[in-house]
Structures are given as C-alpha cells and as structure tokens.
Scaffold this active site. Structure first.
Site, PDB file in Angstrom:
ATOM      1  N   CYS A  21       5.963  12.362  10.062  1.00 45.80           N
ATOM      2  CA  CYS A  21       4.744  12.567   9.204  1.00 45.80           C
ATOM      3  C   CYS A  21       4.474  13.971   9.060  1.00 45.80           C
ATOM      4  O   CYS A  21       4.573  14.988   9.727  1.00 45.80           O
ATOM      5  CB  CYS A  21       3.598  11.988  10.073  1.00 45.80           C
ATOM      6  SG  CYS A  21       1.833  12.722   9.377  1.00 45.80           S
ATOM      7  N   CYS A  26       1.656  15.625  10.549  1.00 48.45           N
ATOM      8  CA  CYS A  26       1.605  16.011  11.789  1.00 48.45           C
ATOM      9  C   CYS A  26       2.533  17.358  12.079  1.00 48.45           C
ATOM     10  O   CYS A  26       2.122  18.112  13.145  1.00 48.45           O
ATOM     11  CB  CYS A  26       2.306  14.898  12.552  1.00 48.45           C
ATOM     12  SG  CYS A  26       1.445  13.319  12.355  1.00 48.45           S
ATOM     13  N   CYS A  74       4.558   4.431  -5.154  1.00 45.29           N
ATOM     14  CA  CYS A  74       3.951   3.461  -4.403  1.00 45.29           C
ATOM     15  C   CYS A  74       4.844   2.130  -3.837  1.00 45.29           C
ATOM     16  O   CYS A  74       5.646   1.539  -4.755  1.00 45.29           O
ATOM     17  CB  CYS A  74       2.654   2.925  -5.255  1.00 45.29           C
ATOM     18  SG  CYS A  74       2.344   1.381  -4.519  1.00 45.29           S
ATOM     19  N   CYS A 105       4.234  -1.291  -5.429  1.00 41.35           N
ATOM     20  CA  CYS A 105       4.573  -1.402  -6.996  1.00 41.35           C
ATOM     21  C   CYS A 105       5.872  -1.738  -7.077  1.00 41.35           C
ATOM     22  O   CYS A 105       6.421  -2.372  -7.776  1.00 41.35           O
ATOM     23  CB  CYS A 105       4.054  -0.056  -7.549  1.00 41.35           C
ATOM     24  SG  CYS A 105       2.296   0.426  -7.303  1.00 41.35           S
TER      25      CYS A 105
END
Length: 510
Positions: free
Chosen positions: A55, A58, A399, A402
């Site tokens: 992440c 993070c 996305c 998507c």
C-alpha cells in the site's frame, strides 16, 4: 480490571512467560494474532495501524508513524504504537473491520469492543497531538515560561489561553474549544511571567505557528464557536503543499474551495511563481485554500489526470469546489501572476466563472465499432438522441470492475450492433465530463431512452449479458434502480483491501 493488572505484572516481571513477545521496528510494536491480546493487556494506551506491505499510503505513513512512536517512547509515555500486517493477519483485520489501508485504531485499557478510529493527519506531530488529547487533559497547565516555550516548540501549531482566572467563563469556553480539536496541542496559564514572555497584559488567546506570520492573536468575544473559527482560519499555511501527510488536513478541513497550482519543482523561476501564488492567497484567507502540487512527482500523476492535465502543460492553475458535487474551474488566462490569480478568484467568488468540463478529442472511428466511443464533445448529441435508446458505461481505465466488465460489454455491443434504435456506448469518465451526468463510482451504467424528455435511468441489475439484454428488451425497467442504490451496490461489492494504490488515492484524496 484485576485480570488485566495481574497479566501486566506477569509480563513485566517475567518476559519469558510472554511466549510471543512483539518485536519492535523503529519503536513500533509488530503485532500478530498470537500476541495481540497480550499487547493490549500490557499497554494502557495502544495505537494500532493495520497495513498492507504494497500500500502506497502505508509506505508514506511509515516514517512519520515511527517518528511519533520514538517521540512518545523518549518521553516515557504510557502510549505505544503498533502495527499489524493485515494481509498476513486476516483474522485480526476481519475482527476489527479493516476494509482499506491504512486503518488505524486506538485501544484504551485493553478494550476491544469499541476502539476509537484515528481521524487526524498523517504527520508525526498530528499523531502525537491526537494521542495526547485522547489520554490527557484538553489543555496542559503551563506553570512557567519554560513549559509554555516547550509547548510552542513541540508542534507546527500550538494554542495557548492566557487567563488570570482559569476558572472564569472565558477560560471554560477556551477549554471547550480545546476538547473539540484533536490534532493541535493546547495550553492554559495564569502565570504573570508567561503573560510577559509573550507580550500580553490582559487575558487572551494566541495561536503560535512555525510558518507565515508566526502567531495570531485572537480578537473578539471568547466563545467556543469563535475560538474554533479563529483556529480553523489560521492553522494552515497561506499556501500548503499537497503530500500524503498533508492530504487529511487539506481535504478534511472546513474550507471546501481549493485552488491548485501544479508547479514542477524543477521549473525555472520556481520561487517566483510560488511567491506570486502566495501573494494572491493573502486576499482569500478563510475563503479559498491555496495548494501547490509538484507536478513532476510520480505520486501526483493521478491528480493531474483528474484535472485533465499533462506534465508538459504545467505550471497551471485549477480551482475545485468539494461540496456535494465536485466542480472544476479553469482560468481564462495561462499567466501565473499574482494579479491574474487574484482576478480569477474574485470572479469565481462573484459567480462569474463557468465550470470547466473536460473532453477528449473525438476519435475519427468513434462509431465504427459495436461499442460506440463517447467523449464530452459528442455526448449530448448521442446520448440524448430522441430516436435512439442509448446504454452507456461510464468507466475508469484503472478500475478493476471495469476491466472485468469490458468483455461482457463488448458482447452486448455485438448483440445490438445492427439494431435500428439501440446503441451501446462507453465513456472514459476520468477524461470526459458532462454537466447533465455526475458519476460517483465505477463502472456506472446509465440508460437514455428515446425521448424528448432527456430521461436517464440507472442500471442496478446483474452485470451479465443476460441481465443487460433483459433490461434493454424491457425498455429499461428490468434492472433499473436509482443512483443511491447503485452507490450502495458499488460500496458493498468494492474489495477495498485489494484496490491498487492509484485507485484508492483518487478516492481518498479527491
């Protein structure tokens, strides 16, 4: 409580009995399921970050989190900071409702039933100040000048209430304001030497800051509401740089109109352009938040895309309102003088600037494939064609949902490519905007039936070829739902913990 006390004594007296004592990394406890309960029992106050190694948010938080942990440990504080790799400790993540990264929770006295969600900024000072507010008095009593100086130096921003009678109504109003703000340290004093040190000869409130003018003296009636307004007005710099650490302050603040200067730090006359921006900011304090973004920084590229900008187009200025619907504005002039920026802001506040809607150029072959390509420039003509039933997917290239939908949508296009009045289309909503349609999640599916009434129907059925066909053959009834239903469905389906960093950055920051 007795059980907790006995366990704490056992841990302190006999570390060997603590079978899986947590390791420390940069003063931060590393917790697992096997030692989580014991850590809660051993520490009265424990702040726990649930993170994922991949992440980006993070990674950006890590040095500030460690700095905060080290500062508290050096002070001999009862507060400890810890972290849990939620990708490895999925049971803990599920137990504490972790759906995105980082999730930070504050545990007091080992209470696992209702840990407090951490909501302040992501700089070390923010973390320390928030924790001290949660574990101590709303305002620290300052008995002498040294204590006051220590408080002022401890943070980028600090507030001191000077009251000869700390039991007065004004002092009580001050303490109520202090209780309402988590991320700024407050002090209160009645000591005459402290009054003299900071050039006060009567009761007052002063906000100290390590930027701009250095301090602001409160003027007016001392009420909680007036003090909160004063602090919100003065606590941020005239111009603030957008970073991972400052983002919570920027987007969580009271000022919802932001003007952004996209300025590469490598550009010639960088200081001059930033100075012009700061000069303009002086006229709009408390009305418009002035932010500059290093447009060369990799982490900021998604924000450039959101505003339809390319690196080579910077320096550039854009304005956005963050109310219920985000609306963007673009200056008519590319000049970055203080005068031009000031004029643009005045015209915006007077309601004389129209929203800026992005559009890609229309591809020459936009209608040559079964799925028609829409951009801002041709959307109205195609979607609101009175003689066509148009089904549109509003998508984002990054996305995941998507991407999963794409082959199904292509098959739908093939199914209806020769139909006399059904059109299947798609539009990249990260690069194109239309005034009539607001897209809140991806993918968003909307049906525009043949009509003079400009009717729009939200699709909320199954994302399958059969589901789409039933919807179209029923004239937009089987599978229809309102926009709120669609948003709820997206949120319920969205695997927040598996998002790529860019996707989450756009959601969190914009």
């Amino acid at each position: 409580m007795l059980r907790r006390a006995l366990l704490c004594l056992a841990v302190a007296a006999a570390p060997g009995l603590y079978a899986d004592a947590p390791e420390e990394e940069d003063h931060v406890l590393v917790l697992r399921k096997s030692n989580f309960a014991e850590a809660l029992a051993a520490h009265k106050y424990l702040l726990v970050e649930f993170y994922a190694p991949w992440c980006g948010h993070c990674k950006a938080l890590a040095p500030e989190y460690a700095k905060a942990a080290g500062k508290l440990k050096a002070e001999g504080s009862e507060i400890r900071l810890a972290k849990v790799d939620a990708t490895e400790e999925s049971d803990l993540a599920q137990q504490y409702g972790v759906r995105g990264y980082p999730t930070i929770k504050f545990f007091r006295n080992g209470d696992t039933a209702s840990p407090k969600e951490y909501t302040a900024g992501r700089e070390a000072d923010d973390i320390v100040n928030w924790l001290k507010k949660r574990t101590g008095p709303a305002a620290t009593t300052l008995p002498d000048g040294a204590a006051a100086e220590s408080l002022v130096e401890s943070s980028e921003v600090a507030v001191i209430g000077f009251f000869k009678d700390v039991e007065s109504d004004s002092a009580k109003q001050f303490l109520q304001a202090a209780e309402a703000i988590d991320d700024i340290p407050f002090g209160i004093t009645s000591n005459s030497d402290v009054f003299s040190k900071y050039q006060l000869d009567k009761d007052g409130v002063v906000l100290f800051k390590k930027f701009d003018e250095g301090r602001n003296n409160f003027e007016g009636e001392v009420t909680k509401e007036n003090l909160l307004d004063f602090i919100k007005y003065n606590q941020l710099p005239l111009v603030i740089e957008f970073t991972e650490q400052t983002a919570p302050k920027i987007f969580g603040g009271e000022i919802k109109t932001h003007i952004l200067l996209f300025l590469p730090k490598s550009v010639s006359d960088y200081d001059g352009k930033l100075s012009n921006f700061k000069t303009a900011a002086e006229s709009f304090k408390g009305k418009i938040l002035f932010i500059f973004i290093d447009s060369d920084h990799t982490d900021n590229q998604r924000i450039l895309e959101f505003f339809g900008l390319k690196k080579e187009e910077c320096p550039a200025v854009r304005l956005i309102t963050l109310e219920e619907e985000m609306t963007k504005y673009k200056p008519e002039s590319d000049e970055l003088t203080a005068e031009r920026i000031t004029e643009f802001c005045h015209r915006f506040l007077e309601g004389k600037i129209k929203p800026h809607l992005m559009s890609q150029e229309l591809p020459e072959d936009w209608d040559k494939q079964p799925v028609k390509v829409l951009v801002g420039k041709n959307f109205e003509e195609v979607a609101f064609d009175e003689n066509k039933n148009v089904f549109v997917e509003f998508y984002a290239p990054w996305c995941g949902h998507c991407k999963q939908l794409a082959p199904i949508w292509d098959k739908l296009g093939e199914t209806y490519k020769d139909h006399e009045n059904i059109v299947i289309a798609k539009m990249d909503s990260t690069a194109n905007e239309v005034e009539a349609i607001k897209v809140h999640s991806f993918p968003t599916l909307k049906f525009f039936p043949a009509s003079v009434d400009r009717t729009v129907i939200d699709y909320n059925g199954e994302r399958t070829l059969d589901g789409f066909k039933k919807f179209l053959e029923s004239g937009g009834q089987d599978g229809a739902g309102d926009d709120d239903d669609l948003e709820d469905l997206e949120e319920a389906e969205e695997p927040d913990m598996e998002e790529d960093d860019d996707q989450k950055a756009v959601k969190d920051e914009l």
